[in-house]
Design an enzyme around this catalytic site. Structure first.
Site, PDB file in Angstrom:
ATOM      1  N   SER A 148       1.010  -1.180   0.086  1.00 39.10           N
ATOM      2  CA  SER A 148      -0.101   0.071   0.080  1.00 39.10           C
ATOM      3  C   SER A 148       0.920   1.241   0.195  1.00 39.10           C
ATOM      4  CB  SER A 148      -0.849  -0.100   1.276  1.00 39.10           C
ATOM      5  OG  SER A 148      -1.721   1.127   1.267  1.00 39.10           O
ATOM      6  N   HIS A 162     -12.635  -2.450  -5.263  1.00 37.19           N
ATOM      7  CA  HIS A 162     -11.926  -1.956  -3.962  1.00 37.19           C
ATOM      8  C   HIS A 162     -12.519  -2.783  -2.972  1.00 37.19           C
ATOM      9  CE1 HIS A 162      -8.598   1.360  -2.950  1.00 37.19           C
ATOM     10  NE2 HIS A 162      -8.929   0.962  -1.808  1.00 37.19           N
ATOM     11  N   GLY A 167     -13.763 -10.213  -3.051  1.00 34.36           N
ATOM     12  CA  GLY A 167     -14.848 -11.558  -2.882  1.00 34.36           C
ATOM     13  C   GLY A 167     -13.898 -12.745  -2.864  1.00 34.36           C
ATOM     14  N   GLY A 223      -6.992  -9.735  -0.604  1.00 36.81           N
ATOM     15  CA  GLY A 223      -7.061  -8.534   0.406  1.00 36.81           C
ATOM     16  C   GLY A 223      -7.345  -9.216   1.805  1.00 36.81           C
TER      17      GLY A 223
END
Length: 392
Positions: free
Chosen positions: A111, A284, A317, A338
């Site tokens: 990030s 996102h 997802g 994520g």
């Protein structure tokens, strides 16, 4: 007594243990989502709606799930995506994730609002690292950041293009709502005590770090000191990357560029014409525009539109190895994880991330066996059934 990571058999398990370890306001910050949370929820549901058509009466003693993404040989078509301020959730932070990703022989996206400086992350990394470029303090302030990450040895830049403004948080009923502290002072400490009194592991780690306000390690003030967490977040939205910025970025960066946040055929085609190296079909994780389309249903039409002209990745997802197989069958080069690695990090630190990546590896390999193929590259759309509602 078992280590926490050994108790994790799914991402849901990891989420359960993360909630037990991390203060409520911190957990809600990382869990994120926006508005009604419909996009975050339908991202997961989209993967659940796709059904497999396996080739049975087939047996292979071994299965090859390795592939190449952005020119890097990876052990599986799953890489670690960028999540900000990981050090707030667990002291192992981005360096712990770097070590875990390297051991898993996959790529790490870091990030632009890391809690640890890129130099420290690169020292820990043994695999490829891509840096997510946020304009912390505007475009011109980013030129020194690009030079800094270049000097540190990162392999590529990721431009996240779906965050032109800050998103409203997920709707949470008042009795269940909690806030992260807005600073490190006596007033905030008293407000935060009810959240931490029964979270000794997280609290002790935070005490060991010196009870300092989390910093945006790569966002520097004019005097050269790192910005604080909330100061840095506000600076992100002063200016965000746009199409017309690509020539400017290329003046400072000669390596690969990935665009993350693509949801339409039109944007995918433009990415091809602009000459970027890969796109990530992403909303996102449901953390920005509430009501955006889920990512998996738009994957086939985008793949059909761009063909082999650009590498197509996908996130949002993905919760298990079979989700990875569904995305690959529909044409994705690979998926980005994520929350799937974030929850294990919050729950158990670096060992948790290593464990979940190993679990994904096992699930993908087992899935190939059940599908009746030897290599991940044999998958195509004939291996899945799509819901009729996906027809456009």
């Amino acid at each position: 007594m078992k280590n926490i990571e050994s108790k994790i058999l799914s991402v849901k398990d990891a989420k359960y243990f993360a909630k037990k370890r991390v203060p409520k306001g911190i957990f809600q910050m990382f869990e994120a989502g926006s508005g009604s949370n419909v996009t975050a929820e339908t991202n997961v549901q989209a993967f659940e709606q796709v059904r497999f058509r396996p080739r049975n009466a087939v047996f292979h003693k071994s299965h090859d799930i390795s592939t190449t993404i952005l020119g890097h040989k990876v052990s599986m078509p799953a890489i670690v995506s960028s999540v900000g301020f990981l050090g707030v959730g667990h002291v192992d932070g981005e360096t712990g994730v770097a070590r875990a990703a390297g051991e898993a022989e996959t790529i790490q996206f870091v990030s632009g609002v890391t809690s640890q400086p890129i130099e420290q992350i690169m020292e820990a990394a043994t695999g490829p690292v891509y840096y997510q470029l946020y304009y912390v303090g505007g475009r011109d302030a980013s030129a020194p950041i690009i030079e800094r990450v270049k000097k540190a040895g990162v392999d590529g830049l990721v431009l996240t293009v779906d965050t032109p403004t800050i998103a409203r948080p997920k709707d949470t009923l008042y009795p269940y709502r909690a806030e992260a502290p807005l600073g490190v002072n006596l007033k905030e400490a008293f407000k935060f005590i009810p959240q931490v009194w029964n979270k000794p592991g997280w609290l002790w780690d935070y005490i060991k770090t010196g009870l300092k306000e989390p910093q945006v390690a790569m966002g520097l003030r004019e005097d050269g000191t790192p910005m604080g967490l909330f100061e840095g977040i506000a600076k992100i939205y002063e200016e965000t990357p746009a199409w017309e910025d690509l020539p400017w970025i290329r003046k400072h960066w000669e390596g690969p560029i990935v665009l993350k946040g693509i949801l339409t055929v039109e944007d995918a085609k433009r990415a091809v014409s602009e000459g970027v190296d890969a796109i990530v079909i992403s909303n996102h994780g449901g953390n920005v525009l509430d009501g955006s389309v889920s990512t998996l249903p738009v994957l086939p039409e985008i793949v059909a539109a761009v063909g082999d002209d650009i590498e197509v990745l996908i996130d949002s997802g993905v919760r298990r190895g079979t989700d990875v197989l569904k995305a690959v069958a529909l044409g994705a080069k690979g998926v980005l994880l994520g929350r799937s690695y974030l929850y294990p990090l919050l729950a158990a630190g670096e060992p948790g991330v290593k464990h979940i990546l190993n679990l994904f590896h096992q699930q993908i390999e087992e899935g190939l066996a059940f599908l009746g193929v030897k290599s991940i590259h044999e998958l195509d759309p004939s291996f899945v059934d799509l819901p009729d509602s996906w027809e456009r």
